[in-house]
Write a protein that holds these residues in place. Structure first.
Motif, mmCIF file in Angstrom:
data_model
loop_
_atom_site.group_PDB
_atom_site.id
_atom_site.type_symbol
_atom_site.label_atom_id
_atom_site.label_comp_id
_atom_site.label_asym_id
_atom_site.label_seq_id
_atom_site.Cartn_x
_atom_site.Cartn_y
_atom_site.Cartn_z
ATOM 1 N N MET A 1 0.823 -1.204 0.000
ATOM 2 C CA MET A 1 0.000 0.000 0.000
ATOM 3 C C MET A 1 0.862 1.261 0.000
ATOM 4 O O MET A 1 0.494 2.278 -0.565
ATOM 5 N N ALA A 2 2.029 1.162 0.663
ATOM 6 C CA ALA A 2 2.926 2.318 0.673
ATOM 7 C C ALA A 2 3.382 2.640 -0.742
ATOM 8 O O ALA A 2 3.532 3.798 -1.115
ATOM 9 N N ASP A 24 0.920 12.944 7.177
ATOM 10 C CA ASP A 24 -0.220 12.459 7.957
ATOM 11 C C ASP A 24 -0.843 13.641 8.707
ATOM 12 O O ASP A 24 -0.352 14.777 8.605
ATOM 13 N N LEU A 127 -4.924 5.523 2.126
ATOM 14 C CA LEU A 127 -4.705 5.736 3.558
ATOM 15 C C LEU A 127 -5.841 5.166 4.395
ATOM 16 O O LEU A 127 -5.610 4.693 5.516
ATOM 17 N N ARG A 129 -7.561 2.452 3.663
ATOM 18 C CA ARG A 129 -7.289 1.011 3.738
ATOM 19 C C ARG A 129 -6.187 0.722 4.757
ATOM 20 O O ARG A 129 -6.276 -0.224 5.544
ATOM 21 N N GLN A 130 -5.139 1.552 4.732
ATOM 22 C CA GLN A 130 -4.062 1.377 5.700
ATOM 23 C C GLN A 130 -4.580 1.548 7.126
ATOM 24 O O GLN A 130 -4.170 0.822 8.036
ATOM 25 N N VAL A 133 -6.394 -1.597 8.261
ATOM 26 C CA VAL A 133 -5.423 -2.653 8.589
ATOM 27 C C VAL A 133 -4.700 -2.337 9.894
ATOM 28 O O VAL A 133 -4.512 -3.208 10.753
ATOM 29 N N HIS A 134 -4.309 -1.060 10.059
ATOM 30 C CA HIS A 134 -3.596 -0.646 11.270
ATOM 31 C C HIS A 134 -4.461 -0.837 12.502
ATOM 32 O O HIS A 134 -3.987 -1.345 13.539
#
Length: 426
Positions: A1-2, A24, A127, A129-130, A133-134
């Motif tokens: 993703m990054a 961010d 972001l 999606r991240q 997951v995070h």
């Protein structure tokens, strides 16, 4: 993703022939393109350090960009820094970051801004999606951490297996240490102090993850008025590193609260195996308790540097209150009046019986000090030249200090209309 985020930045930079960066919500760099000759000192520093100075960050956020939903110009209050176009990155109603374009002459037209907005929308999806997951990963790790310090040995054993299955660090050759913290604000889960503490812990965790090389890691858990970090590193954290972490935590918490509520921190001892992290956890929060009850310790307490409190704090509250009623000291209290005999005794014992130093501390003549010490012996029936009598009196004074602090805390709780309850000092 990054890689997806980096692709978005690079593609936009090539289309507009301008440097592009994505931060961010706390103005920490997530992705940056190559430079096109339009960079300034702030951009270079941001790329090198992955963030901007805290004071500059505050000045940027003070312009209200966190509430923006459309692009706007930001004047960075730093000499040599060029004006920028800021495009908030949002998805599902959440602010996920900012896309930046240096634009000193306001030459980015409507079409360019539309292209940049489209890029920001795609970045928002990445972001978001991240974030999902995070959050799932954080919730899983936090649940494991809570079980690592459970009272049930079987639960702790299963948590060790679960944590190793995450493969966050090698199974051998690691050092583990707990940093605990607690604020003195309301216990409500939505209290501003609780939110500020969570943000401070997340900031410290992110900073440690960025600066530490694999296989080091930091995991966090929060619960209303308390939180803790578990540090796992190939080498024991240095005192300087721990001081830096504590300073970042405190500074971030203070910036977000600004209401005088103090964040108290405790540092547990080192554990050489993850199975033993429960002991470092207990030590960390005993240290927190020491800092809360004994102001002279300061807002950061370290296990191993608490002196007699390291032993006394393990006592249940009821036993501590009972033990604090040392007959010799009770008698001394009754006869002391305003002569300062109790203060004299404590200074004398804290100075290991050094008469000269005690007299200086109390700002009295040695003859006056000798007279007071003789009077103390007469009233208490103790001989200050005997080790056992000194130990009894000295421990009694420390127990009295803890008991008084606990009573004050209980009184404060009652005045806040909270249910009164006896709690273990530990």
């Amino acid at each position: 993703m990054a890689d997806d985020l980096q692709d978005i930045v690079d593609n936009l930079a090539e289309r507009l022939q301008r440097s592009v960066a994505i931060d961010d919500p706390n103005i920490r760099l997530l992705a940056a393109s190559r430079h096109f000759g339009d960079e300034d000192a702030s951009r270079v520093s941001s790329v090198l350090n992955r963030s901007v100075a805290p004071q500059l960050c505050e000045q940027i956020l003070a312009q209200g960009i966190a509430q923006w939903t459309t692009p706007g110009r930001v004047i960075v209050p730093l000499e040599g820094t060029l004006p920028r176009l800021c495009i908030p990155i949002r998805c599902a109603g959440l602010l996920l970051g900012y896309l930046w374009l240096i634009d000193p002459d306001s030459t980015l037209g409507d079409r360019d801004q539309d292209i940049a907005r489209e890029a920001a929308e795609r970045a928002g999806v990445v972001l978001y999606r991240q974030l999902i997951v995070h959050e799932r990963s954080r919730a899983r790790h936090e649940a494991i951490l809570r079980e690592l310090v459970a009272t049930d040995r079987a639960i702790r054993s299963q948590a060790v297996d679960d944590l190793r299955a995450e493969q966050l660090f090698p199974t051998t050759g690691m050092y583990f240490q707990v940093l605990g913290m607690q604020h003195q604000g309301p216990d409500g889960i939505a209290a501003p102090q609780t939110v500020a503490m969570e943000a401070a812990v997340e900031d410290a965790q992110s900073w440690m993850s960025q600066r530490s090389a694999a296989p080091a890691c930091a995991l966090m858990a929060t619960n209303k008025s308390r939180a803790w970090l578990m540090l796992a590193q190939p080498q024991p954290p240095s005192r300087r590193e721990l001081d830096t972490i504590c300073s970042r935590l405190t500074a971030r918490f203070d910036r977000l609260t600004q209401d005088g509520v103090q964040l108290v921190l405790g540092i547990g001892g080192l554990a050489h195996r993850v199975e033993n992290i429960v002991e470092s956890y207990r030590q960390a929060f005993l240290a927190v308790r020491a800092a809360q009850l004994v102001p002279s310790i300061g807002p950061v307490a370290r296990w191993g540097a608490l002196g007699p409190y390291q032993l006394l704090l393990r006592m249940p509250t009821e036993d501590l209150l009972a033990a604090a009623q040392v007959p010799a000291l009770v008698t001394l209290d009754k006869e002391d009046g305003h002569r300062g005999l109790v203060a004299t005794l404590e200074a004398f014992l804290d100075n290991a019986g050094d008469v000269a130093r005690t007299a200086r501390n109390l700002n009295v003549h040695r003859a006056t000090l000798y007279h007071r010490l003789k009077r103390i012996e007469q009233l208490t029936g103790c001989e200050l030249s005997r080790g056992d009598d000194r130990l009894t009196l000295h421990l009694g004074l420390k127990l009295r200090a803890l008991a008084a602090a606990h009573r004050n805390e209980t009184t404060l709780t009652l005045t806040e209309d909270k249910p009164a309850r006896m709690r273990s000092v530990s």
